[in-house]
Design a protein around this motif. Structure first.
Motif, mmCIF file in Angstrom:
data_model
loop_
_atom_site.group_PDB
_atom_site.id
_atom_site.type_symbol
_atom_site.label_atom_id
_atom_site.label_comp_id
_atom_site.label_asym_id
_atom_site.label_seq_id
_atom_site.Cartn_x
_atom_site.Cartn_y
_atom_site.Cartn_z
ATOM 1 N N VAL A 82 41.481 -73.644 33.507
ATOM 2 C CA VAL A 82 41.242 -75.092 33.586
ATOM 3 C C VAL A 82 42.540 -75.885 33.371
ATOM 4 C CG1 VAL A 82 40.018 -77.044 32.540
ATOM 5 C CG2 VAL A 82 38.842 -74.858 32.889
ATOM 6 N N ALA A 133 35.103 -68.523 36.193
ATOM 7 C CA ALA A 133 35.844 -69.771 35.941
ATOM 8 C C ALA A 133 36.676 -70.172 37.157
ATOM 9 C CB ALA A 133 36.732 -69.608 34.708
ATOM 10 N N MET A 166 34.705 -75.095 30.129
ATOM 11 C CA MET A 166 35.471 -75.688 31.232
ATOM 12 C C MET A 166 35.396 -77.216 31.176
ATOM 13 S SD MET A 166 34.607 -73.062 34.351
ATOM 14 C CE MET A 166 35.815 -73.801 35.469
#
Length: 190
Positions: A82, A133, A166
């Motif tokens: 992220v 992710a 996230m």
């Protein structure tokens, strides 16, 4: 030549208030954060500008320190995906080091994640968390096969941990971007 001192604070553009000068509500949020986290980390210094919001959200960050279903390595994989995506200089610098020192990740893996290059992991859970992710941050779609592997490997609770983490680090990254916090920012020593 065009530099204006008012463009810079003590933590990026943000001007921190010394603890002794904080209004009571801010001081209470500061002490609450220190109690839950052991310190007032990077973006929390800025979130003190809104002490009610900080008090509401700081338990979420503390959860990922102590109660998450994800391992520290898995948390750092998600975090670096992220922060690298948002090109958050301060957060990427901090979590590149944390991912290696506390997450036990190979430095080359973390470098690849931060740079947005492909990475691979011998641990099947870490590989799955990375794929989940990365797919969410880049294409924002989870194919059914990946979803089934995620459910089978980390369960619904693990999938929720990944997605909320996230969101947490998206908030961190955008806060640091809005206040133009550089990678070497330190802030007040308090």
């Amino acid at each position: 030549m065009f530099e204006d001192p008012e463009d810079f604070g003590t933590f990026g553009r943000y001007v921190e208030t010394p603890v002794d000068a904080m209004p009571p509500e801010t001081r209470t949020a500061y002490e609450y954060t220190r109690r839950l986290r052991g310190l007032v980390p990077g973006p929390h210094k800025i979130w003190l500008a809104n002490p009610r919001l900080l008090t509401a959200i700081v338990p979420t960050g503390a959860y990922f320190q102590t109660d998450s279903s994800l391992s520290k390595a898995e948390i750092e994989i998600v975090t670096n995906v992220v922060t690298g995506h948002w090109r958050s200089a301060y957060a990427a610098y901090e979590h590149e080091k944390i991912g290696v020192a506390l997450g036990g990740l190979d430095p080359r893996q973390v470098e690849a994640i931060v740079a947005g290059r492909p990475a691979s992991f011998d641990d099947p859970r870490q590989q799955l968390v990375y794929e989940l992710a990365s797919s969410l941050v880049e294409r924002r779609v989870i194919p059914v096969g990946l979803y089934r592997r995620a459910k089978g490997t980390i369960g619904d609770a693990g999938i929720v941990d990944v997605t909320v983490l996230m969101g947490w680090f998206t908030g961190v990254s955008l806060t640091l971007a809005a206040f133009d916090v550089p990678s070497n920012a330190v802030g007040l020593d308090q």
